[in-house]
Design a protein around this motif. Structure first.
Motif, mmCIF file in Angstrom:
data_model
loop_
_atom_site.group_PDB
_atom_site.id
_atom_site.type_symbol
_atom_site.label_atom_id
_atom_site.label_comp_id
_atom_site.label_asym_id
_atom_site.label_seq_id
_atom_site.Cartn_x
_atom_site.Cartn_y
_atom_site.Cartn_z
ATOM 1 N N ILE A 10 25.096 -35.869 83.486
ATOM 2 C CA ILE A 10 24.902 -34.476 83.904
ATOM 3 C C ILE A 10 25.621 -33.529 82.956
ATOM 4 C CG2 ILE A 10 25.330 -32.849 85.780
ATOM 5 C CD1 ILE A 10 25.085 -35.159 87.737
ATOM 6 N N ALA A 11 26.836 -33.914 82.487
ATOM 7 C CA ALA A 11 27.586 -33.031 81.590
ATOM 8 C C ALA A 11 26.871 -32.839 80.259
ATOM 9 C CB ALA A 11 28.984 -33.610 81.360
ATOM 10 N N HIS A 12 26.298 -33.898 79.705
ATOM 11 C CA HIS A 12 25.570 -33.770 78.445
ATOM 12 C C HIS A 12 24.306 -32.936 78.611
ATOM 13 C CE1 HIS A 12 27.763 -36.214 75.505
ATOM 14 N NE2 HIS A 12 28.177 -36.928 76.556
ATOM 15 N N THR A 13 23.643 -33.080 79.757
ATOM 16 C CA THR A 13 22.469 -32.241 80.015
ATOM 17 C C THR A 13 22.865 -30.773 80.110
ATOM 18 O OG1 THR A 13 21.446 -34.072 81.188
ATOM 19 C CG2 THR A 13 20.496 -31.913 81.541
ATOM 20 N N CYS A 14 23.983 -30.511 80.823
ATOM 21 C CA CYS A 14 24.470 -29.122 80.919
ATOM 22 C C CYS A 14 24.834 -28.582 79.545
ATOM 23 C CB CYS A 14 25.676 -29.059 81.841
ATOM 24 S SG CYS A 14 25.316 -29.431 83.557
ATOM 25 N N ALA A 15 25.510 -29.397 78.727
ATOM 26 C CA ALA A 15 25.925 -28.942 77.400
ATOM 27 C C ALA A 15 24.708 -28.682 76.491
ATOM 28 C CB ALA A 15 26.831 -29.985 76.755
ATOM 29 N N LEU A 16 23.697 -29.534 76.613
ATOM 30 C CA LEU A 16 22.498 -29.376 75.796
ATOM 31 C C LEU A 16 21.806 -28.049 76.078
ATOM 32 C CD1 LEU A 16 20.470 -30.559 73.771
ATOM 33 C CD2 LEU A 16 19.341 -31.676 75.702
ATOM 34 N N HIS A 17 21.593 -27.729 77.321
ATOM 35 C CA HIS A 17 20.891 -26.491 77.683
ATOM 36 C C HIS A 17 21.792 -25.283 77.566
ATOM 37 C CE1 HIS A 17 17.084 -28.247 79.041
ATOM 38 N NE2 HIS A 17 17.827 -29.292 79.420
ATOM 39 N N LEU A 18 23.109 -25.475 77.607
ATOM 40 C CA LEU A 18 24.013 -24.366 77.372
ATOM 41 C C LEU A 18 23.932 -23.890 75.946
ATOM 42 C CD1 LEU A 18 26.341 -22.592 78.451
ATOM 43 C CD2 LEU A 18 27.914 -24.376 77.697
ATOM 44 N N LEU A 59 20.447 -27.213 85.833
ATOM 45 C CA LEU A 59 21.653 -27.541 85.079
ATOM 46 C C LEU A 59 21.891 -26.577 83.933
ATOM 47 C CD1 LEU A 59 21.311 -31.433 84.929
ATOM 48 C CD2 LEU A 59 22.555 -30.029 86.582
ATOM 49 N N LYS A 60 20.993 -25.579 83.768
ATOM 50 C CA LYS A 60 21.191 -24.582 82.727
ATOM 51 C C LYS A 60 22.268 -23.605 83.178
ATOM 52 C CE LYS A 60 18.589 -21.300 79.862
ATOM 53 N NZ LYS A 60 17.271 -20.697 79.622
ATOM 54 N N GLY A 61 23.332 -23.515 82.404
ATOM 55 C CA GLY A 61 24.461 -22.666 82.771
ATOM 56 C C GLY A 61 25.329 -23.273 83.855
#
Length: 602
Positions: free
Chosen positions: A142-150, A56-58
């Motif tokens: 999933i969106a919050h996980t993506c935003a966190l690692h982004l 989910l990174k990027g």
């Protein structure tokens, strides 16, 4: 942290790539590692080997292109900038977007976050849920996980780009306590500001993603509403087509129901008819033959060929019962049965012609033969006859043939031209109709003969020079009229009888005869005959509106009716009779049912 509440796990429908078949998989979102794990069975996430891993990174969450897929609640996960929109060429324009394209928020997120991925072939992972609420929960997680690692990735890149500052050596002593305290405070302040900015960026990115997702959800709801309307219109159109089909089928169904009713009526009347014939044979005919109350000639005169007719209808009932049972098929046929038995129906000719004499003989025998009368009276009281007399059974064959004709006509009327039974029914109906007409014609001839024979008997000795009974002669009309007597110059009442070639005027006289009892006999006292030919005529008289004059080649007479209407009726009948005298007999009878049936029914 505050984002840990979005970690979740559960069963979803998963389809890797583009238009792959849907498979049910167990998914787990790991926020710390930034990985979406896919399992084939439900696990606790510890020590289990996943079927697949989605980093989910990027990555980003997107809404798929609207299709006719049966799963309405769908979302997809892909690399930023590598959504399904990037796989479609040419790109979706503003016009196509207005017809149900991607949400504008996806494009805004793609501009906001740039990916350094070098993958040429983007991979899009599709997911589907059972309810809209569950879909929103998974999208948020999933969106919050993506935003966190982004944000972590962008923060790391910023730290790497900061160039190292040269170290300056202070001439001051290294162990200055004031300088060391100020540097530590500045460092702490920078770290706090840095953490505050990072937290603000994370919150802003998460808020932007959530707003984008909600805009996509609203856009999908709008499209689903349009799709629902389209499906509703299709369903309404399908129901309309079904309604039109039912409307077109209704006449056929109504016609089939009517045919079924006629067929069942034909079968039930045939069963009743057979029961009546069996009662006539078993209760009357067979005992009379065994007891010998009357001679065989009298038995044959009364019952004629009733046993042959009963055998014919036993076979007909068997054939009808084999086809008219339970559920009657729409294309059931019975016309071939009547066509096969059509030659056998000529048995009715003999019976119907003999019926009148049979009834007269029956009455005569009951009056003269006491034993026969007692037998008939006792038989009429049997319970199996249902209060019916022997005369009711004797007339049944006379009524059956017209009944069959009527049922066939009704059945043919409600049979479509394309029905397999139409042609056979038409032939059967024509055959029965011709046979009925032939029987009626023969019956009329027999009645005509009986009437002429009765006139001949009334003439007595005075009619010895007049042979009334002739093969070509027919009895047409009879009535009471006044005839002008030229000698006496007055009107005298006469009994006038019109034959096909002669007009008879006579005076009736009652004669009392004593022979086996007192009874009256009518005789003709006066006879006047007028032979008709082509030169004869009947026309109204000038002096009296109720009188007319009949002129022949050798004589004429003036007759008086009771009314002008009766006078006109007599004139019309006489003139029509005169017109028929000039025509050959073959012209009047050719083409008639009797001429076609007479060759093989006599």
């Amino acid at each position: 942290t505050a984002l840990e509440q979005f970690s979740m796990q559960g069963w979803l429908k998963y389809a890797p790539g583009f238009r792959k078949p849907w498979k049910k998989r167990y998914l787990m979102v790991n926020q710390d590692a930034g990985i979406l794990s896919i399992y084939e069975s439900e696990v606790d996430g510890v020590g289990a080997n996943p079927k697949g891993l989605i980093p989910l990174k990027g990555a980003m969450v997107d809404m798929p292109i609207p299709t006719n897929d049966p799963n309405p609640f769908q979302f997809c996960v892909c690399k930023i900038g590598e959504s399904e929109e990037a796989r479609k060429k040419p790109k979706i324009s503003s016009a196509s977007y207005s017809k149900g394209g991607f949400s504008q928020s996806v494009a805004k997120i793609s501009k906001l976050v740039k990916s350094n991925s070098s993958i040429r072939k983007p991979v899009v992972h599709h997911f589907a849920t059972d309810t809209e609420e569950l879909m929103i929960e998974w999208i948020n997680a999933i969106a919050h996980t993506c935003a966190l690692h982004l944000e972590d990735e962008s923060n790391g890149a910023m730290e790497e780009n900061v160039s190292p500052q040269p170290e300056y050596k202070n001439e001051e002593p290294e162990n200055d306590p004031i300088t060391e305290q100020e540097s530590e405070e500045d460092l702490n302040m920078r770290e706090a500001l840095k953490a505050q900015r990072l937290q603000e960026k994370k919150e802003k990115a998460a808020s932007t993603l959530i707003q984008s997702l909600w805009r996509m959800i609203l856009q999908k709801r709008k499209y689903q509403h349009i799709l629902t309307q389209k499906r509703s219109i299709q369903m309404i159109f399908a129901y309309y087509q079904m309604y039109k089909s039912r409307q077109n089928f209704k006449p056929m169904l109504k016609q089939h129901k009517y045919r079924v009713n006629v067929l069942r009526e034909m079968l039930s009347t045939e069963q009743s008819y057979i029961e009546g014939l069996n009662s006539l044979v078993n209760v009357f005919l067979t005992p009379l033959k065994a007891q010998g109350l009357i001679n065989p000639q009298q038995i044959a005169s009364i019952f004629s060929n009733i046993e042959s007719i009963a055998s014919l209808h036993h076979y007909l009932l068997t054939e009808l019962s084999s086809r008219i049972t339970g559920f009657i098929q729409p294309y059931q046929t019975i016309g071939d049965i009547f066509i096969f038995l059509l030659p056998q129906f000529k048995l009715y000719v003999e019976y119907i012609n003999n019926y009148d004499s049979a009834v007269k003989l029956l009455v005569k025998l009951r009056e003269s033969n006491s034993k026969f009368n007692k037998f008939v009276t006792k038989a009429n009281e049997l319970p199996e006859l249902n209060m019916k007399q022997i005369e009711s059974f004797l007339i049944m064959p006379v009524q059956r043939l017209p009944r069959i004709e009527m049922l066939l006509k009704d059945l043919l009327k409600h049979t479509d031209d394309n029905h397999p039974d139409h042609d056979t029914l038409e032939r059967a109906f024509e055959g029965i109709s011709e046979l009925t007409a032939f029987v009626n014609e023969k019956k009329r001839e027999a009645e005509n003969f009986n009437k002429m024979a009765a006139v001949q008997r009334k003439m007595g000795k005075k009619g010895s020079g007049h042979n009334i009974v002739q093969p070509h002669r027919k009895w047409l009309k009879e009535g009471s009229l006044d005839v002008w007597n030229v000698d006496k110059k007055k009107r005298i009442e006469r009994s006038v009888i019109l034959f096909s070639d002669m007009l008879l005027c006579s005076t009736e006289k009652s004669v009392v005869a004593i022979k086996k009892g007192l009874h009256h006999t009518v005789r003709y006292d006066t006879l006047e005959t007028y032979q008709l030919d082509r030169n004869s005529s009947a026309s109204p008289a000038q002096d009296d509106p109720c009188s007319f004059i009949v002129k022949t080649r050798h004589a004429s007479c003036k007759l008086f009716a009771e009314s002008e209407i009766e006078m006109q009726d007599w004139c019309k009948t006489i003139n029509e009779t005169i017109e028929q005298l000039g025509k050959p007999r073959s012209m009047t009878s050719s083409g008639s049912p009797a001429s076609r049936w007479g060759s093989h029914l006599v």
